[in-house]
Design an enzyme around this catalytic site. Structure first.
Site, PDB file in Angstrom:
ATOM      1  N   ASP A  88       0.935  -1.041  -0.134  1.00  0.00           N
ATOM      2  CA  ASP A  88      -0.004  -0.017  -0.058  1.00  0.00           C
ATOM      3  C   ASP A  88       0.820   1.009   0.088  1.00  0.00           C
ATOM      4  O   ASP A  88       1.394   1.625   1.050  1.00  0.00           O
ATOM      5  CB  ASP A  88      -0.731  -0.198   1.236  1.00  0.00           C
ATOM      6  CG  ASP A  88      -1.972   0.836   1.219  1.00  0.00           C
ATOM      7  OD1 ASP A  88      -2.290   1.858   0.144  1.00  0.00           O
ATOM      8  OD2 ASP A  88      -2.817   1.020   1.848  1.00  0.00           O
ATOM      9  N   ALA A  89       1.024   1.917  -1.052  1.00  0.00           N
ATOM     10  CA  ALA A  89       1.837   2.994  -1.302  1.00  0.00           C
ATOM     11  C   ALA A  89       1.070   4.160  -1.887  1.00  0.00           C
ATOM     12  O   ALA A  89       1.590   5.431  -1.611  1.00  0.00           O
ATOM     13  CB  ALA A  89       3.262   2.733  -1.966  1.00  0.00           C
ATOM     14  N   LYS A  90       0.105   4.161  -2.798  1.00  0.00           N
ATOM     15  CA  LYS A  90      -0.817   4.934  -3.296  1.00  0.00           C
ATOM     16  C   LYS A  90      -0.045   5.956  -4.123  1.00  0.00           C
ATOM     17  O   LYS A  90      -0.173   7.204  -4.009  1.00  0.00           O
ATOM     18  CB  LYS A  90      -1.791   5.642  -2.191  1.00  0.00           C
ATOM     19  CG  LYS A  90      -2.442   4.680  -1.679  1.00  0.00           C
ATOM     20  CD  LYS A  90      -3.145   5.543  -0.445  1.00  0.00           C
ATOM     21  CE  LYS A  90      -4.263   4.602   0.228  1.00  0.00           C
ATOM     22  NZ  LYS A  90      -3.576   3.558   1.225  1.00  0.00           N
ATOM     23  N   VAL A  91       1.101   5.283  -4.934  1.00  0.00           N
ATOM     24  CA  VAL A  91       1.902   6.150  -5.771  1.00  0.00           C
ATOM     25  C   VAL A  91       1.135   6.648  -6.973  1.00  0.00           C
ATOM     26  O   VAL A  91       0.193   5.628  -7.301  1.00  0.00           O
ATOM     27  CB  VAL A  91       3.189   5.482  -6.061  1.00  0.00           C
ATOM     28  CG1 VAL A  91       3.987   5.413  -4.913  1.00  0.00           C
ATOM     29  CG2 VAL A  91       2.836   4.042  -6.466  1.00  0.00           C
ATOM     30  N   THR A 111      -0.977  -0.558  -4.506  1.00  0.00           N
ATOM     31  CA  THR A 111      -2.034   0.638  -4.619  1.00  0.00           C
ATOM     32  C   THR A 111      -1.482   1.741  -5.222  1.00  0.00           C
ATOM     33  O   THR A 111      -0.354   2.185  -5.227  1.00  0.00           O
ATOM     34  CB  THR A 111      -2.598   0.983  -3.300  1.00  0.00           C
ATOM     35  OG1 THR A 111      -1.472   1.392  -2.504  1.00  0.00           O
ATOM     36  CG2 THR A 111      -3.453  -0.002  -2.538  1.00  0.00           C
TER      37      THR A 111
END
Length: 271
Positions: free
Chosen positions: A94-97, A121
């Site tokens: 989960d990094a939402k880059v 993510t």
């Protein structure tokens, strides 16, 4: 040839009879006193959690921020954690880059090649050219941020664009970009009034559902409104409720019991 995220995930669902995703969001400040004296306390803690829960889960989800905050050693700790997870259980970071194409390509390489995770993510709001470097890895699954569990989801994600909220535009683009069937979506369990409609718009796309446990999302509604026609298709994530089920030396046993309780509660509502 190694298995894809989807293959690992479906096999783990079947083998462990589980839709539980354990979030390895390990905060050194919250570790039991018995762990803090270890040479690498975060790695030791993660290994104990994995040993205690690996037969009860369908996925593990480390949040990159907790490892990035550890400095130079954090990346190594994260890599060693991923290496410790059994090969038949997928890992979703989960990094939402999300950034312009040439930068996105470097993010994709870092997470998919260097760290070797199975899924990631990604924030899709800069458009297709910023998502394409991730989906180019056809055996990995890219989960697009869509409708999240935090109160700030009201600020943008639910706002109308024409006659549809922004999150519905993200769903439409997910279908458009999903030629390799390797896109998932992030949907918060704290948005139950939207979930059945959400699933009707994306009947076959995997859903990562955070927000149960500490954030108060309903397990029953997440399962009944989120599952696909097979009674699967979702990863229900819990982090703090499992990791910190006990602050004593029995933390691993307590984490196992919390995972088992969550798995059984989910399965009680599966169609």
């Amino acid at each position: 040839m190694s298995l894809s995220f989807t293959e690992k995930w479906n096999q783990a669902i079947s083998k462990n009879n589980s839709l539980v995703c354990v979030g390895l969001d390990t905060d050194p400040a919250q570790l039991p006193a018995s762990v803090r004296a270890k040479a690498d306390p975060v790695l030791y803690f993660n290994q104990q959690i994995i040993d205690a829960t690996c037969d009860l889960v369908c996925c593990y989800k480390p949040n990159f921020a907790f490892y990035n905050a550890l400095g130079a050693s954090g990346f190594a700790t994260l890599k060693r954690t991923l290496d410790y997870i059994p090969e038949d259980i997928p890992v979703l970071i989960d990094a939402k880059v999300g950034d312009m194409g040439n930068v996105a390509a470097q993010y994709a390489r870092a997470f998919y090649e260097v760290l070797g995770c199975d899924a990631l993510t990604v924030n899709p709001y800069m458009g297709h050219d910023c998502v394409a470097p991730f989906t180019a890895y056809q055996d990995r699954t890219t989960f697009l941020v869509c409708l999240t569990s935090n109160p700030g989801a009201d600020d943008f994600e639910k706002q109308l664009m024409g006659n549809r909220p922004l999150y519905e535009r993200v769903i439409a683009k997910a279908h458009e970009w999903n030629a390799a069937n390797n896109i998932g979506l992030v949907f918060g369990a704290t948005q139950p009034e939207h979930l059945a409609h959400f699933r009707s718009l994306a009947p076959d796309i995997p859903l990562l559902i955070p927000g149960v446990g500490a954030q108060g999302g309903s397990i029953e509604l997440a399962v009944k409104n989120g599952c696909d026609a097979r009674g699967a298709g979702i990863l229900i994530n819990s982090s703090r409720g499992i990791l910190y089920a006990s602050q004593d030396s029995d933390f691993a046993a307590a984490a196992r019991q919390a995972t088992l309780t969550l798995r059984d509660a989910i399965n009680a509502h599966r169609p």
